[in-house]
Design a protein around this motif. Structure first.
Motif, PDB file in Angstrom:
ATOM      1  N   LEU A  80     -21.726 -33.224  13.345  1.00 43.61           N
ATOM      2  CA  LEU A  80     -20.529 -32.629  12.732  1.00 43.61           C
ATOM      3  C   LEU A  80     -20.840 -32.017  11.371  1.00 43.61           C
ATOM      4  O   LEU A  80     -20.253 -31.009  10.994  1.00 43.61           O
ATOM      5  N   ALA A  81     -21.787 -32.614  10.627  1.00 37.10           N
ATOM      6  CA  ALA A  81     -22.137 -32.091   9.313  1.00 37.10           C
ATOM      7  C   ALA A  81     -22.937 -30.794   9.423  1.00 37.10           C
ATOM      8  O   ALA A  81     -22.909 -29.966   8.525  1.00 37.10           O
ATOM      9  N   ASN A  82     -23.655 -30.632  10.523  1.00 37.79           N
ATOM     10  CA  ASN A  82     -24.476 -29.433  10.723  1.00 37.79           C
ATOM     11  C   ASN A  82     -24.416 -29.050  12.202  1.00 37.79           C
ATOM     12  O   ASN A  82     -25.350 -29.318  12.955  1.00 37.79           O
ATOM     13  N   PRO A  83     -23.313 -28.433  12.647  1.00 41.61           N
ATOM     14  CA  PRO A  83     -23.092 -28.203  14.074  1.00 41.61           C
ATOM     15  C   PRO A  83     -24.115 -27.294  14.744  1.00 41.61           C
ATOM     16  O   PRO A  83     -24.252 -27.300  15.948  1.00 41.61           O
ATOM     17  N   GLY A  84     -24.870 -26.526  13.982  1.00 40.09           N
ATOM     18  CA  GLY A  84     -25.872 -25.665  14.586  1.00 40.09           C
ATOM     19  C   GLY A  84     -27.125 -26.406  15.009  1.00 40.09           C
ATOM     20  O   GLY A  84     -27.932 -25.901  15.778  1.00 40.09           O
ATOM     21  N   THR A  85     -27.334 -27.610  14.479  1.00 43.36           N
ATOM     22  CA  THR A  85     -28.528 -28.381  14.803  1.00 43.36           C
ATOM     23  C   THR A  85     -28.319 -29.083  16.125  1.00 43.36           C
ATOM     24  O   THR A  85     -27.544 -30.020  16.220  1.00 43.36           O
ATOM     25  N   CYS A  86     -29.008 -28.609  17.140  1.00 41.24           N
ATOM     26  CA  CYS A  86     -28.798 -29.136  18.486  1.00 41.24           C
ATOM     27  C   CYS A  86     -30.088 -29.591  19.161  1.00 41.24           C
ATOM     28  O   CYS A  86     -30.063 -29.948  20.327  1.00 41.24           O
ATOM     29  N   PHE A  87     -31.214 -29.562  18.447  1.00 42.88           N
ATOM     30  CA  PHE A  87     -32.483 -29.892  19.066  1.00 42.88           C
ATOM     31  C   PHE A  87     -33.285 -30.826  18.165  1.00 42.88           C
ATOM     32  O   PHE A  87     -33.433 -30.563  16.976  1.00 42.88           O
ATOM     33  N   ARG A  88     -33.800 -31.894  18.754  1.00 42.53           N
ATOM     34  CA  ARG A  88     -34.662 -32.824  18.029  1.00 42.53           C
ATOM     35  C   ARG A  88     -36.040 -32.743  18.676  1.00 42.53           C
ATOM     36  O   ARG A  88     -36.180 -32.935  19.878  1.00 42.53           O
ATOM     37  N   VAL A  89     -37.043 -32.464  17.872  1.00 40.71           N
ATOM     38  CA  VAL A  89     -38.403 -32.300  18.372  1.00 40.71           C
ATOM     39  C   VAL A  89     -39.273 -33.409  17.802  1.00 40.71           C
ATOM     40  O   VAL A  89     -39.292 -33.637  16.598  1.00 40.71           O
ATOM     41  N   ALA A  90     -39.995 -34.083  18.696  1.00 34.48           N
ATOM     42  CA  ALA A  90     -40.956 -35.103  18.287  1.00 34.48           C
ATOM     43  C   ALA A  90     -42.321 -34.684  18.794  1.00 34.48           C
ATOM     44  O   ALA A  90     -42.465 -34.238  19.933  1.00 34.48           O
ATOM     45  N   GLY A  91     -43.313 -34.823  17.949  1.00 37.29           N
ATOM     46  CA  GLY A  91     -44.673 -34.473  18.333  1.00 37.29           C
ATOM     47  C   GLY A  91     -45.484 -35.712  18.658  1.00 37.29           C
ATOM     48  O   GLY A  91     -45.085 -36.840  18.349  1.00 37.29           O
ATOM     49  N   SER A  92     -46.630 -35.505  19.267  1.00 33.47           N
ATOM     50  CA  SER A  92     -47.489 -36.622  19.657  1.00 33.47           C
ATOM     51  C   SER A  92     -48.061 -37.347  18.439  1.00 33.47           C
ATOM     52  O   SER A  92     -48.498 -38.484  18.546  1.00 33.47           O
ATOM     53  N   GLN A  93     -48.043 -36.709  17.296  1.00 35.75           N
ATOM     54  CA  GLN A  93     -48.527 -37.333  16.068  1.00 35.75           C
ATOM     55  C   GLN A  93     -47.425 -38.099  15.343  1.00 35.75           C
ATOM     56  O   GLN A  93     -47.635 -38.612  14.257  1.00 35.75           O
ATOM     57  N   GLY A  94     -46.220 -38.152  15.936  1.00 34.75           N
ATOM     58  CA  GLY A  94     -45.119 -38.916  15.362  1.00 34.75           C
ATOM     59  C   GLY A  94     -44.166 -38.111  14.501  1.00 34.75           C
ATOM     60  O   GLY A  94     -43.157 -38.635  14.049  1.00 34.75           O
ATOM     61  N   GLU A  95     -44.461 -36.841  14.248  1.00 31.84           N
ATOM     62  CA  GLU A  95     -43.582 -36.026  13.421  1.00 31.84           C
ATOM     63  C   GLU A  95     -42.261 -35.777  14.152  1.00 31.84           C
ATOM     64  O   GLU A  95     -42.229 -35.678  15.368  1.00 31.84           O
ATOM     65  N   LEU A  96     -41.187 -35.698  13.389  1.00 32.83           N
ATOM     66  CA  LEU A  96     -39.853 -35.551  13.954  1.00 32.83           C
ATOM     67  C   LEU A  96     -39.075 -34.545  13.119  1.00 32.83           C
ATOM     68  O   LEU A  96     -39.106 -34.603  11.889  1.00 32.83           O
ATOM     69  N   ALA A  97     -38.390 -33.608  13.792  1.00 35.61           N
ATOM     70  CA  ALA A  97     -37.578 -32.614  13.080  1.00 35.61           C
ATOM     71  C   ALA A  97     -36.402 -32.218  13.953  1.00 35.61           C
ATOM     72  O   ALA A  97     -36.453 -32.338  15.169  1.00 35.61           O
TER      73      ALA A  97
END
Length: 117
Positions: free
Chosen positions: A78-95
């Motif tokens: 709700l605070a950022n309605p455009g953010t619809c994708f969560r990406v995690a990498g094999s090295q543990g990074e998350l965005a």
């Protein structure tokens, strides 16, 4: 009057459930589209990627060696309605990304993969 309010509340609950089902179906469709887009772009750029997998709203892509990402199609915040994708990498990074940021990230990630033999 009580029965009328009960009927109204029942209809609202049903509408909310239908909206949740529709939103989930849309997220599943987005996941499948993202997977297909990744495959097409990797092919066009002649990059080696294993076939993607889709598990409901999660897409997993690997280069078959040491690099893998998972993309979750999430409900908008709700605070950022455009953010619809969560990406995690094999090295543990998350965005978390909006659609434009995700596409830019994917182009960069695919370009960084080894060339197909």
């Amino acid at each position: 009057m009580g029965k009328l309010l009960d009927l109204y509340e029942s209809q609202r609950v049903t509408e909310a459930k239908n909206a949740n089902v529709d939103a989930e179906a849309e997220r599943v469709n987005q996941a499948h589209e993202i997977g297909a887009d990744i495959d097409q772009l990797a092919s066009k750029l002649q990059r080696h990627l294993k076939p993607h997998t889709v598990d409901a709203t999660r897409v997993t892509v690997s280069d078959g060696a040491d690099s893998e990402i998972t993309i979750d199609v999430i409900e908008p915040n709700l605070a950022n309605p455009g953010t619809c994708f969560r990406v995690a990498g094999s090295q543990g990074e998350l965005a978390e990304y909006n659609e434009e940021e995700l596409l830019s990230f994917l182009v960069d990630w695919i370009n960084a993969q080894p060339r197909a033999a």
